[in-house]
Every structure is written in structure tokens, then in C-alpha cells.
Design a protein around this motif. Structure first.
Motif, PDB file in Angstrom:
ATOM      1  N   TYR A  46       0.758  -1.183  -0.111  1.00 40.87           N
ATOM      2  CA  TYR A  46      -0.097   0.143   0.144  1.00 40.87           C
ATOM      3  C   TYR A  46       0.689   1.330  -0.025  1.00 40.87           C
ATOM      4  O   TYR A  46       1.939   1.279   0.826  1.00 40.87           O
ATOM      5  N   ILE A  47       0.117   2.058  -0.694  1.00 43.17           N
ATOM      6  CA  ILE A  47       0.757   3.720  -0.518  1.00 43.17           C
ATOM      7  C   ILE A  47      -0.422   4.483   0.259  1.00 43.17           C
ATOM      8  O   ILE A  47      -1.629   4.348  -0.295  1.00 43.17           O
ATOM      9  N   ASP A  48      -0.262   5.027   1.305  1.00 42.01           N
ATOM     10  CA  ASP A  48      -1.215   5.973   2.096  1.00 42.01           C
ATOM     11  C   ASP A  48      -0.797   7.399   2.146  1.00 42.01           C
ATOM     12  O   ASP A  48       0.616   7.738   1.979  1.00 42.01           O
ATOM     13  N   PHE A  49      -1.719   8.205   1.767  1.00 37.93           N
ATOM     14  CA  PHE A  49      -1.432   9.550   1.571  1.00 37.93           C
ATOM     15  C   PHE A  49      -2.602  10.447   1.984  1.00 37.93           C
ATOM     16  O   PHE A  49      -3.674   9.968   2.100  1.00 37.93           O
ATOM     17  N   THR A  50      -2.643  11.776   2.267  1.00 43.25           N
ATOM     18  CA  THR A  50      -3.684  12.557   2.441  1.00 43.25           C
ATOM     19  C   THR A  50      -3.091  13.836   1.537  1.00 43.25           C
ATOM     20  O   THR A  50      -1.751  14.177   1.244  1.00 43.25           O
ATOM     21  N   VAL A  51      -3.962  14.550   1.273  1.00 48.20           N
ATOM     22  CA  VAL A  51      -3.987  15.874   0.417  1.00 48.20           C
ATOM     23  C   VAL A  51      -4.498  16.865   1.198  1.00 48.20           C
ATOM     24  O   VAL A  51      -6.067  16.796   1.138  1.00 48.20           O
ATOM     25  N   ASN A  52      -4.236  18.125   1.346  1.00 49.02           N
ATOM     26  CA  ASN A  52      -4.872  19.241   1.842  1.00 49.02           C
ATOM     27  C   ASN A  52      -4.410  20.561   1.256  1.00 49.02           C
ATOM     28  O   ASN A  52      -3.295  20.786   1.096  1.00 49.02           O
ATOM     29  N   GLY A  53      -5.501  21.207   0.949  1.00 49.47           N
ATOM     30  CA  GLY A  53      -5.263  22.586   0.349  1.00 49.47           C
ATOM     31  C   GLY A  53      -6.337  23.393  -0.378  1.00 49.47           C
ATOM     32  O   GLY A  53      -7.495  22.941  -0.039  1.00 49.47           O
ATOM     33  N   THR A  54      -5.854  24.370  -1.348  1.00 52.68           N
ATOM     34  CA  THR A  54      -6.883  24.959  -2.071  1.00 52.68           C
ATOM     35  C   THR A  54      -6.719  24.892  -3.461  1.00 52.68           C
ATOM     36  O   THR A  54      -5.334  24.472  -3.919  1.00 52.68           O
ATOM     37  N   TYR A  55      -7.491  25.277  -4.255  1.00 50.08           N
ATOM     38  CA  TYR A  55      -7.334  25.076  -5.753  1.00 50.08           C
ATOM     39  C   TYR A  55      -8.248  26.378  -6.222  1.00 50.08           C
ATOM     40  O   TYR A  55      -9.389  26.566  -5.677  1.00 50.08           O
ATOM     41  N   THR A  56      -8.118  26.729  -7.576  1.00 48.34           N
ATOM     42  CA  THR A  56      -8.915  27.472  -8.221  1.00 48.34           C
ATOM     43  C   THR A  56      -9.433  27.055  -9.744  1.00 48.34           C
ATOM     44  O   THR A  56      -8.304  26.618 -10.231  1.00 48.34           O
ATOM     45  N   ASP A  57     -10.696  27.198 -10.009  1.00 45.01           N
ATOM     46  CA  ASP A  57     -10.916  27.185 -11.475  1.00 45.01           C
ATOM     47  C   ASP A  57     -11.812  28.012 -11.912  1.00 45.01           C
ATOM     48  O   ASP A  57     -12.019  29.061 -11.190  1.00 45.01           O
ATOM     49  N   SER A  58     -12.810  27.810 -12.850  1.00 43.42           N
ATOM     50  CA  SER A  58     -13.612  29.072 -13.533  1.00 43.42           C
ATOM     51  C   SER A  58     -14.767  29.258 -12.442  1.00 43.42           C
ATOM     52  O   SER A  58     -15.399  30.514 -12.742  1.00 43.42           O
ATOM     53  N   SER A  59     -14.835  28.503 -11.501  1.00 41.57           N
ATOM     54  CA  SER A  59     -16.149  28.979 -10.490  1.00 41.57           C
ATOM     55  C   SER A  59     -15.558  29.268  -9.283  1.00 41.57           C
ATOM     56  O   SER A  59     -16.387  29.572  -8.330  1.00 41.57           O
ATOM     57  N   GLY A  60     -14.245  29.646  -9.132  1.00 43.29           N
ATOM     58  CA  GLY A  60     -13.792  30.237  -7.910  1.00 43.29           C
ATOM     59  C   GLY A  60     -12.587  29.504  -7.215  1.00 43.29           C
ATOM     60  O   GLY A  60     -12.069  28.622  -7.697  1.00 43.29           O
ATOM     61  N   ASN A  61     -12.698  29.741  -5.997  1.00 43.74           N
ATOM     62  CA  ASN A  61     -11.450  29.046  -4.939  1.00 43.74           C
ATOM     63  C   ASN A  61     -12.174  27.983  -4.277  1.00 43.74           C
ATOM     64  O   ASN A  61     -13.371  28.204  -3.747  1.00 43.74           O
ATOM     65  N   HIS A  62     -11.611  26.741  -4.007  1.00 46.15           N
ATOM     66  CA  HIS A  62     -12.186  25.623  -3.306  1.00 46.15           C
ATOM     67  C   HIS A  62     -11.262  25.161  -2.373  1.00 46.15           C
ATOM     68  O   HIS A  62      -9.860  25.104  -2.541  1.00 46.15           O
ATOM     69  N   THR A  63     -11.822  24.350  -1.375  1.00 49.25           N
ATOM     70  CA  THR A  63     -10.843  23.660  -0.296  1.00 49.25           C
ATOM     71  C   THR A  63     -10.702  22.284  -0.815  1.00 49.25           C
ATOM     72  O   THR A  63     -11.891  21.602  -1.200  1.00 49.25           O
ATOM     73  N   PHE A  64      -9.883  21.416  -0.693  1.00 47.74           N
ATOM     74  CA  PHE A  64      -9.683  20.124  -1.172  1.00 47.74           C
ATOM     75  C   PHE A  64      -9.132  19.578  -0.390  1.00 47.74           C
ATOM     76  O   PHE A  64      -7.959  19.621   0.373  1.00 47.74           O
ATOM     77  N   THR A  65      -9.582  18.277   0.320  1.00 48.84           N
ATOM     78  CA  THR A  65      -9.236  17.462   1.292  1.00 48.84           C
ATOM     79  C   THR A  65      -9.556  16.119   0.839  1.00 48.84           C
ATOM     80  O   THR A  65     -10.450  15.594   0.528  1.00 48.84           O
ATOM     81  N   SER A  66      -8.588  14.913   1.009  1.00 47.38           N
ATOM     82  CA  SER A  66      -8.630  13.688   0.487  1.00 47.38           C
ATOM     83  C   SER A  66      -7.628  12.889   1.144  1.00 47.38           C
ATOM     84  O   SER A  66      -6.780  13.168   1.708  1.00 47.38           O
ATOM     85  N   THR A  67      -7.949  11.586   1.284  1.00 46.93           N
ATOM     86  CA  THR A  67      -6.763  10.605   1.898  1.00 46.93           C
ATOM     87  C   THR A  67      -7.188   9.301   0.945  1.00 46.93           C
ATOM     88  O   THR A  67      -7.894   9.162   0.148  1.00 46.93           O
ATOM     89  N   GLY A  68      -5.916   8.661   0.902  1.00 45.49           N
ATOM     90  CA  GLY A  68      -5.896   7.522   0.029  1.00 45.49           C
ATOM     91  C   GLY A  68      -5.209   6.371   0.568  1.00 45.49           C
ATOM     92  O   GLY A  68      -4.316   6.652   1.375  1.00 45.49           O
TER      93      GLY A  68
END
Length: 74
Positions: A46-68
Motif C-alpha cells: 500500500y501507498i497511504d497519503f493525505t492531500v490538503n489545500g486549495t485550488y482555483t477553477d472557473s467557478s472560484g476558489n475551493h478547499t480540497f481534502t482527501s485521503t488515500g
């Protein structure tokens, strides 16, 4: 998710990533996230990871959180 981790070790990464998901995608250019790899197993383990932060697209700014928890195939 693509994360360039040429050393194949746990660590924090803030560059060389691409995320694609239902409804959108972001890269280093449009995102400001930290990919924290906590386990980088051998092929078949297994590879275990988390992702936390923000991103911007055509509809604005968003918070992104995930685990894998995924089986490594390469």
C-alpha cells in the motif's frame, strides 16, 4: 492523482502533482496543496497519503481534502 515521487519514500510534496476528479481537475499551476505520503510500500503493497489545500477553477476558489490507501502497481 499523479504525484512525481521518484525517490519512492514517504514525505511532504507541494509540486509535480495533478489531480482529476468528478467535476474538475487541478495541477501545481492552479492548486496550492500538500501531498503527505505516510507509507510507500513495495509493488503490491500500500501507498497511504493525505492531500490538503486549495485550488482555483472557473467557478472560484475551493478547499480540497482527501485521503488515500491504494495498492502500488508500479
Amino acid at each position: 492523482m499523479i504525484q512525481n515521487n521518484m525517490l519512492g519514500v514517504p514525505g511532504s510534496f507541494t509540486t509535480d502533482y495533478t489531480f482529476e476528479f468528478s467535476g474538475g481537475f487541478f495541477t501545481t499551476t492552479t492548486g496550492n496543496v500538500v501531498v503527505q505520503v505516510t507509507n510507500f510500500g513495495a509493488v503490491g503493497a500500500y501507498i497511504d497519503f493525505t492531500v490538503n489545500g486549495t485550488y482555483t477553477d472557473s467557478s472560484g476558489n475551493h478547499t480540497f481534502t482527501s485521503t488515500g490507501h491504494v495498492i502500488r502497481d508500479l
